[in-house]
Design an enzyme around this catalytic site. Structure first.
Site, mmCIF file in Angstrom:
data_model
loop_
_atom_site.group_PDB
_atom_site.id
_atom_site.type_symbol
_atom_site.label_atom_id
_atom_site.label_comp_id
_atom_site.label_asym_id
_atom_site.label_seq_id
_atom_site.Cartn_x
_atom_site.Cartn_y
_atom_site.Cartn_z
ATOM 1 N N CYS A 1 54.124 36.070 -42.908
ATOM 2 C CA CYS A 1 54.994 35.585 -41.831
ATOM 3 C C CYS A 1 55.296 34.108 -42.079
ATOM 4 O O CYS A 1 54.411 33.258 -41.986
ATOM 5 C CB CYS A 1 54.291 35.774 -40.476
ATOM 6 S SG CYS A 1 55.044 34.876 -39.103
ATOM 7 N N CYS B 1 54.632 31.821 -39.165
ATOM 8 C CA CYS B 1 53.182 31.647 -38.991
ATOM 9 C C CYS B 1 52.658 30.601 -39.971
ATOM 10 O O CYS B 1 51.882 29.713 -39.592
ATOM 11 C CB CYS B 1 52.450 32.966 -39.205
ATOM 12 S SG CYS B 1 52.935 34.286 -38.082
#
Length: 111
Positions: free
Chosen positions: A35, A38
Site C-alpha cells: 500500500c 501506507c
C-alpha cells in the site's frame, strides 16, 4: 514528548492488546504490504511519535485477520487512537500530513 522515536511494528492482536494495556495513549496505523499510501505514512508516524505523548505503532491486519473485524478496518491506512486501553478516535482518510495527524492526536488525547 514521547520517548519513542519511531513506530513499533506489531505482529498481531496479542501485541496490540499488550501495548494499549500498558501505554496511556497509543496511535496505531493499520496498513497492508504494497500500500503506497501506507508506506508514505511511516515517516509521518515517526514525526508524530517525536512530537506528541502518543506511543505510535503499526500493525498489518492481514497478518491477524481478526483485527479487521474487531476494529472494523475497511480501508488502509486507518489510524486508531487508543486512550487508557480503549479506541477513542479513528482517521481513515488515506495519506494525512504530519500536522493533521498531530492535531488529531492532540484533539482526542484528553476528551
Amino acid at each position: 514528548m514521547s520517548q519513542h522515536q519511531r513506530p513499533h511494528r506489531l505482529t498481531g492482536g496479542a501485541e496490540l492488546d499488550d501495548l494499549v494495556a500498558t501505554e496511556p495513549l497509543v496511535l496505531v496505523e493499520f496498513y497492508t504490504k504494497g500500500c503506497g499510501k501506507c508506506q508514505s505514512m511511516e515517516p509521518i508516524l515517526g514525526n508524530v511519535a517525536r512530537v506528541t505523548d502518543a506511543t505510535v505503532a503499526m500493525v498489518n491486519p492481514g497478518d491477524d485477520i481478526s483485527l479487521m473485524d474487531e476494529f472494523d478496518i475497511r480501508s488502509v491506512p486507518t489510524l486508531i487512537l487508543f486512550r487508557d486501553g480503549e479506541p477513542v478516535a479513528r482517521l481513515a482518510d488515506g495519506f494525512v500530513p504530519t500536522d493533521e495527524v498531530v492535531a488529531f492526536v492532540e484533539e482526542h488525547a484528553s476528551d
